[in-house]
Design an enzyme around this catalytic site. Sequence first.
Site, short mmCIF file in Angstrom:
data_model
loop_
_atom_site.label_atom_id
_atom_site.label_comp_id
_atom_site.label_asym_id
_atom_site.label_seq_id
_atom_site.Cartn_x
_atom_site.Cartn_y
_atom_site.Cartn_z
CG HIS A 266 -1.82 1.16 1.36
ND1 HIS A 266 -3.15 1.11 1.02
CD2 HIS A 266 -1.60 2.41 1.79
CE1 HIS A 266 -3.70 2.29 1.22
NE2 HIS A 266 -2.78 3.11 1.70
CD GLU A 267 1.51 3.58 3.74
OE1 GLU A 267 1.64 4.63 3.09
OE2 GLU A 267 0.53 3.35 4.47
CG HIS A 270 0.20 6.24 -0.65
ND1 HIS A 270 -0.83 7.00 -1.17
CD2 HIS A 270 -0.35 5.55 0.39
CE1 HIS A 270 -1.95 6.76 -0.49
NE2 HIS A 270 -1.69 5.88 0.45
CD GLU A 296 -5.78 5.27 0.45
OE1 GLU A 296 -4.80 6.02 0.63
OE2 GLU A 296 -6.00 4.26 1.15
ZN ZN Z 1 -3.11 5.21 1.86
#
Ligand code: ZN
Length: 503
Positions: A266-267, A270, A296
């Site tokens: 997830h990170e 980003h 996101e």
């Molecule tokens: Zn996030």
Amino acid sequence: MTETDETFRQLLERAAVVSDLSQAHAVLSWDENTYMPDGAAEARGQQMATLERIVHEHLTDPALADLVGFLEAAGYPEDGVERATVRQARRALDRATKLPASLVEALSKHVARARVAWARARQENDFAGFAPELEHMLELKREEADALGYEAHRFDALHDLSEPGSTAARLRSVFTPLRRELSELVAQIREAGSVIDDGILHQGFDEAAQERFAVDTVVGFGYDLNRGRLDRTVHPFATALSKYDVRITTRYQGHFLNPALFGTLHEAGHALYEQGVADAYYRTPLEGTCSLGMHESQSRLWENLVGRSRAFWEGAYPRLQRTFPSQFGDVGLDAFYAAVNRVDPSPVRVDADEVTYNLHIMLRFELEIALLEGSLSVRELPAAWNDGMRDMLAIVPDSDSNGVLQDVHWSIGLIGYFPTYALGNIISVQLFEAACAAHPGIPREIRAGHFGTLLGWLRENVHRHGARYLPDELLLRATGSGLDAGPYLRYLREKYSELYGLS
Ligand code: ZN
């Protein structure tokens, strides 16, 4: 050089100073959240406050307003980089100048106070102890919305800070049908009666091995460690100290694989966005990204559309088995794939699966609107929360700590922010579908552990543009469509019908 060119040059010069100061602030903040010893907290707070004050002075300098005003009247073409640069400079300037200094100070003091009160209230399951702080926060946020200005609803002014151009009315039009359909899908899964066992994910996992696997995976996605690094923290985040230094953090649970594994994917999603912004935008008002929802969408795309797909694990699972032979050596791919996609309605948002996640967000959205309007009082909030959970997920939290008190956001003044998580989920599928339509070989490449075509499409259509376009326009350019929950729903229905044997 014309007067317009010279004025634009001066604007860029000032923007570069603000950029440097803001990124220095980000370094201090990253350190505060990773390695800073506790004893430094007060000194660090002063250092960061000083930098914030200097940035504020730069943004509120009347000479900057003159430059921006002049350039707004310069007649730059609608579609050009200059016009977008001036628009973003105006946004930053308005944010800094519209709020009276007394309100900024009151908010910053109250955030410090309310955050402590929230942490204690959550610890002790004492909503009444937090209620007065939340009430005061809402008063301040109403004042903030009024100072920023809005057309239809106070919520719009606050929401626009994270999602430029988006409004409550627009969110409603997307969320209302989505809420109905998601609740229906959750009910179908429940009624299907098959329960997926995810016990294999709850075993002992060596932390160094978890880290190695996660790092190899995100480097495979294209995360550039020469311009980034991975550290440990309590609440994982990604932060751009500039596009040349985009760091991610993660946390390890010795007895649960998911937080570090999917959290890192997830990170990294980003971070890939921030690393991909065009070099030409560095130290300009366009160097940021276009919205938190778009941000996101990038984290969710790599975490879920790639990281929870069967195609990805067909390629990556043998490597995971070699990393954890005693845990997964005898577990087949199907069982593992099912376990990481298990639907299990939880009262807690951060534990939510793909199917139920957006329902958590919609509940918060509706409650925020009602609280801002005053049609719901803070006193009535816990009951309204529990009613909403019962309606949507057929569960009621066992305590306010696991219910209305679970998130830090309201205590630190983040109102109008939650919907960006739902937008991210919706947009992630729109973008992934567009990428696969342009390059039908992408799923095959993912299976083979190659991500270059997908990343290349995202770089070209999303990342490199930075803050050049507003989110709706960027989405339209990338996908040919506006915000549309249709692809997201189709994706969930297809994937989970197969997993749960729904007709
Ligand atoms: Zn996030």
